[in-house]
Design a protein around this motif. Sequence first.
Motif, PDB file in Angstrom:
ATOM      1  N   TYR A 121      38.627  40.866  38.334  1.00 18.74           N
ATOM      2  CA  TYR A 121      38.641  40.443  36.933  1.00 18.74           C
ATOM      3  C   TYR A 121      37.984  39.076  36.779  1.00 18.74           C
ATOM      4  O   TYR A 121      37.283  38.808  35.786  1.00 18.74           O
ATOM      5  CB  TYR A 121      40.077  40.398  36.424  1.00 18.74           C
ATOM      6  N   ALA A 122      38.181  38.220  37.771  1.00 20.27           N
ATOM      7  CA  ALA A 122      37.610  36.879  37.717  1.00 20.27           C
ATOM      8  C   ALA A 122      36.164  36.843  38.196  1.00 20.27           C
ATOM      9  O   ALA A 122      35.389  35.982  37.767  1.00 20.27           O
ATOM     10  CB  ALA A 122      38.447  35.911  38.554  1.00 20.27           C
ATOM     11  N   GLU A 123      35.785  37.769  39.076  1.00 19.25           N
ATOM     12  CA  GLU A 123      34.477  37.698  39.728  1.00 19.25           C
ATOM     13  C   GLU A 123      33.434  38.626  39.117  1.00 19.25           C
ATOM     14  O   GLU A 123      32.246  38.444  39.356  1.00 19.25           O
ATOM     15  CB  GLU A 123      34.621  38.032  41.214  1.00 19.25           C
ATOM     16  N   LEU A 124      33.858  39.636  38.359  1.00 17.57           N
ATOM     17  CA  LEU A 124      32.924  40.638  37.858  1.00 17.57           C
ATOM     18  C   LEU A 124      32.567  40.413  36.400  1.00 17.57           C
ATOM     19  O   LEU A 124      33.386  39.952  35.603  1.00 17.57           O
ATOM     20  CB  LEU A 124      33.507  42.043  38.023  1.00 17.57           C
ATOM     21  N   ASP A 125      31.343  40.769  36.068  1.00 22.97           N
ATOM     22  CA  ASP A 125      30.898  40.765  34.684  1.00 22.97           C
ATOM     23  C   ASP A 125      31.662  41.848  33.911  1.00 22.97           C
ATOM     24  O   ASP A 125      31.800  42.982  34.381  1.00 22.97           O
ATOM     25  CB  ASP A 125      29.395  41.045  34.634  1.00 22.97           C
ATOM     26  N   THR A 126      32.164  41.507  32.748  1.00 19.82           N
ATOM     27  CA  THR A 126      33.045  42.427  32.028  1.00 19.82           C
ATOM     28  C   THR A 126      32.330  43.690  31.559  1.00 19.82           C
ATOM     29  O   THR A 126      32.945  44.747  31.451  1.00 19.82           O
ATOM     30  CB  THR A 126      33.678  41.726  30.818  1.00 19.82           C
ATOM     31  N   LEU A 127      31.024  43.608  31.290  1.00 24.64           N
ATOM     32  CA  LEU A 127      30.297  44.774  30.799  1.00 24.64           C
ATOM     33  C   LEU A 127      29.805  45.662  31.935  1.00 24.64           C
ATOM     34  O   LEU A 127      30.116  46.851  31.989  1.00 24.64           O
ATOM     35  CB  LEU A 127      29.116  44.337  29.928  1.00 24.64           C
ATOM     36  N   THR A 128      29.034  45.096  32.852  1.00 27.30           N
ATOM     37  CA  THR A 128      28.365  45.892  33.876  1.00 27.30           C
ATOM     38  C   THR A 128      29.190  46.094  35.138  1.00 27.30           C
ATOM     39  O   THR A 128      28.872  46.955  35.952  1.00 27.30           O
ATOM     40  CB  THR A 128      27.040  45.234  34.280  1.00 27.30           C
TER      41      THR A 128
ATOM     42  N   LEU B 206      29.109  44.271  37.605  1.00 25.18           N
ATOM     43  CA  LEU B 206      28.437  43.591  38.707  1.00 25.18           C
ATOM     44  C   LEU B 206      29.070  42.212  38.865  1.00 25.18           C
ATOM     45  O   LEU B 206      29.800  41.740  37.986  1.00 25.18           O
ATOM     46  CB  LEU B 206      26.940  43.449  38.437  1.00 25.18           C
ATOM     47  N   LEU B 207      28.792  41.546  39.977  1.00 24.31           N
ATOM     48  CA  LEU B 207      29.271  40.182  40.151  1.00 24.31           C
ATOM     49  C   LEU B 207      28.700  39.283  39.049  1.00 24.31           C
ATOM     50  O   LEU B 207      27.565  39.502  38.589  1.00 24.31           O
ATOM     51  CB  LEU B 207      28.872  39.659  41.524  1.00 24.31           C
ATOM     52  N   ASN B 208      29.470  38.292  38.633  1.00 24.72           N
ATOM     53  CA  ASN B 208      29.028  37.459  37.522  1.00 24.72           C
ATOM     54  C   ASN B 208      28.351  36.164  37.991  1.00 24.72           C
ATOM     55  O   ASN B 208      28.301  35.865  39.188  1.00 24.72           O
ATOM     56  CB  ASN B 208      30.195  37.148  36.571  1.00 24.72           C
ATOM     57  N   ARG B 209      27.851  35.395  37.050  1.00 26.50           N
ATOM     58  CA  ARG B 209      27.110  34.162  37.358  1.00 26.50           C
ATOM     59  C   ARG B 209      28.014  33.149  38.060  1.00 26.50           C
ATOM     60  O   ARG B 209      27.574  32.450  38.981  1.00 26.50           O
ATOM     61  CB  ARG B 209      26.544  33.568  36.057  1.00 26.50           C
ATOM     62  N   LYS B 210      29.260  33.057  37.626  1.00 25.51           N
ATOM     63  CA  LYS B 210      30.188  32.115  38.241  1.00 25.51           C
ATOM     64  C   LYS B 210      30.365  32.420  39.724  1.00 25.51           C
ATOM     65  O   LYS B 210      30.383  31.511  40.567  1.00 25.51           O
ATOM     66  CB  LYS B 210      31.532  32.168  37.516  1.00 25.51           C
ATOM     67  N   THR B 211      30.471  33.693  40.061  1.00 25.73           N
ATOM     68  CA  THR B 211      30.624  34.089  41.461  1.00 25.73           C
ATOM     69  C   THR B 211      29.373  33.744  42.260  1.00 25.73           C
ATOM     70  O   THR B 211      29.452  33.307  43.412  1.00 25.73           O
ATOM     71  CB  THR B 211      30.919  35.594  41.560  1.00 25.73           C
ATOM     72  N   PHE B 212      28.203  33.925  41.650  1.00 22.47           N
ATOM     73  CA  PHE B 212      26.953  33.537  42.314  1.00 22.47           C
ATOM     74  C   PHE B 212      26.943  32.047  42.606  1.00 22.47           C
ATOM     75  O   PHE B 212      26.641  31.619  43.729  1.00 22.47           O
ATOM     76  CB  PHE B 212      25.760  33.912  41.444  1.00 22.47           C
ATOM     77  N   ASP B 213      27.253  31.242  41.603  1.00 17.52           N
ATOM     78  CA  ASP B 213      27.228  29.792  41.775  1.00 17.52           C
ATOM     79  C   ASP B 213      28.190  29.336  42.868  1.00 17.52           C
ATOM     80  O   ASP B 213      27.900  28.390  43.617  1.00 17.52           O
ATOM     81  CB  ASP B 213      27.587  29.105  40.464  1.00 17.52           C
ATOM     82  N   GLU B 214      29.327  30.014  42.968  1.00 15.93           N
ATOM     83  CA  GLU B 214      30.345  29.593  43.929  1.00 15.93           C
ATOM     84  C   GLU B 214      30.038  30.053  45.352  1.00 15.93           C
ATOM     85  O   GLU B 214      30.572  29.480  46.308  1.00 15.93           O
ATOM     86  CB  GLU B 214      31.713  30.150  43.505  1.00 15.93           C
ATOM     87  N   ASN B 215      29.182  31.067  45.512  1.00 17.04           N
ATOM     88  CA  ASN B 215      28.980  31.655  46.837  1.00 17.04           C
ATOM     89  C   ASN B 215      27.551  31.562  47.370  1.00 17.04           C
ATOM     90  O   ASN B 215      27.298  31.943  48.513  1.00 17.04           O
ATOM     91  CB  ASN B 215      29.401  33.134  46.829  1.00 17.04           C
ATOM     92  N   PHE B 216      26.621  31.063  46.556  1.00 17.72           N
ATOM     93  CA  PHE B 216      25.226  31.034  46.994  1.00 17.72           C
ATOM     94  C   PHE B 216      25.035  30.126  48.201  1.00 17.72           C
ATOM     95  O   PHE B 216      24.281  30.441  49.125  1.00 17.72           O
ATOM     96  CB  PHE B 216      24.329  30.606  45.837  1.00 17.72           C
ATOM     97  N   ASP B 217      25.716  28.991  48.227  1.00 16.31           N
ATOM     98  CA  ASP B 217      25.611  28.092  49.383  1.00 16.31           C
ATOM     99  C   ASP B 217      26.027  28.803  50.672  1.00 16.31           C
ATOM    100  O   ASP B 217      25.390  28.638  51.721  1.00 16.31           O
ATOM    101  CB  ASP B 217      26.484  26.854  49.179  1.00 16.31           C
ATOM    102  N   ARG B 218      27.097  29.592  50.588  1.00 13.42           N
ATOM    103  CA  ARG B 218      27.574  30.317  51.765  1.00 13.42           C
ATOM    104  C   ARG B 218      26.575  31.384  52.197  1.00 13.42           C
ATOM    105  O   ARG B 218      26.356  31.599  53.393  1.00 13.42           O
ATOM    106  CB  ARG B 218      28.932  30.956  51.471  1.00 13.42           C
ATOM    107  N   PHE B 219      25.946  32.032  51.229  1.00 13.50           N
ATOM    108  CA  PHE B 219      24.935  33.034  51.552  1.00 13.50           C
ATOM    109  C   PHE B 219      23.741  32.385  52.248  1.00 13.50           C
ATOM    110  O   PHE B 219      23.209  32.922  53.227  1.00 13.50           O
ATOM    111  CB  PHE B 219      24.485  33.738  50.274  1.00 13.50           C
ATOM    112  N   ILE B 220      23.314  31.224  51.764  1.00 17.15           N
ATOM    113  CA  ILE B 220      22.196  30.515  52.386  1.00 17.15           C
ATOM    114  C   ILE B 220      22.550  30.110  53.815  1.00 17.15           C
ATOM    115  O   ILE B 220      21.735  30.257  54.732  1.00 17.15           O
ATOM    116  CB  ILE B 220      21.830  29.265  51.552  1.00 17.15           C
ATOM    117  N   ALA B 221      23.765  29.617  54.017  1.00 17.62           N
ATOM    118  CA  ALA B 221      24.192  29.225  55.365  1.00 17.62           C
ATOM    119  C   ALA B 221      24.188  30.420  56.301  1.00 17.62           C
ATOM    120  O   ALA B 221      23.770  30.326  57.463  1.00 17.62           O
ATOM    121  CB  ALA B 221      25.576  28.592  55.311  1.00 17.62           C
ATOM    122  N   SER B 222      24.640  31.572  55.806  1.00 15.69           N
ATOM    123  CA  SER B 222      24.639  32.780  56.624  1.00 15.69           C
ATOM    124  C   SER B 222      23.218  33.203  56.963  1.00 15.69           C
ATOM    125  O   SER B 222      22.929  33.622  58.091  1.00 15.69           O
ATOM    126  CB  SER B 222      25.361  33.906  55.880  1.00 15.69           C
TER     127      SER B 222
END
Length: 370
Positions: free
Chosen positions: A168-175, A177-193
């Motif tokens: 509910y907190a991480e997904l876009d309510t319509l589609t 899919l993961l939402n922008r907030k989740t991207f912003d919070e996890n992109f650094d971790r994805f880059i590190a990986s």
Amino acid sequence: MSKAAHIEFPCISRAPDRGMLALLGQIDAMSSSRDREQMTLRLVAATRDVLDARSVVLYAVSASAHGPVGVLVAEAGPEHSRVCGEDETNPPVDFHSDAFFDASLYAPEGMQEEFVDGRYRLSLAMGQAGNPNALLVAVGDQQPEPRVRDALIHVAHFYQNQLDLLDYAELDTLTKLLNRKTFDENFDRFIASAGRNLRRDGDERRGDVTTERPCSWLAVIDIDRFKRINDNFGHLFGDEVLLRVAELMRKSFRHRDKLFRFGGEEFVVLLRNVSEEDTIGIFERFRTMVETHEFPQVGQVTASLGFTRIDPTQPPAEILGHADEALYYSKENGRNQVNCYEQLVARGELEGHTQTDNTDLQADIDALFD
């Protein structure tokens, strides 16, 4: 004054076994966690300990051309428990090849068990009845008491409820899919990986300069002329286009790829461990799926895409800016096409430079090509 009745509570007088105490401890840990991986680790470890199982496996269930398949998410053995890394590749399990798994997916209560030739198997389907999104499978040497089995079922339901709250907190309510907030919070971790993968891959391929190294990639997708769709057909059909595009994304990309609705008609995809040639093929396949899909009332819809290699030495804003520049080029040069930032720079179509803020560029895309 009447004499008080004597009431016995036989369950209180019994000393709780260690397995049930461990189960309560795992529930407490799950309830206080907001980390999906840690909650999953607790689930497989609790299942192993309570059932005294030899092995426990959690699969994510997804569709395929041959029916439902399982992708390994986490596992626990006698001496270990682990959650599979996002960069890990495991072959899918064909559930239809095993009658027990096949029945488990459609079990009325979401639970299936068998005890054959001294081997006990228990499966718990989680999610929508008849269409689960996960399957928990335990294998052991003995059948548990019904109270233990039922307690574990409640824990699995608790785990699913906790994930629903995270969704509910991480997904876009319509589609969904993961939402922008989740991207912003996890992109650094994805880059590190991505950086860890490059270092490991470099060690494995040292001296082999002829083999193209798999990399991680970021793509920005924009639906062409989406404003006109809303203006001509109304926002209801505009939302339907967004829903259909999101569904095409789920069908086109792998289960472990990260799919985001970035906002409005814009989406982001993160890919791991793919060569540049294969990445172009993957994104072209998706573009073609959108182009050939029949959208209700609207008819044909197209999408433009720009992507870039994820360089762990670059700031996140710069990586995103490169993908946006490639998207801008796709829009400016006819739409309905896929372009790679690195290839555009190599051909002299774009000037490679450091861009730390892509706000103005995105505004140009929105203003010029909607």
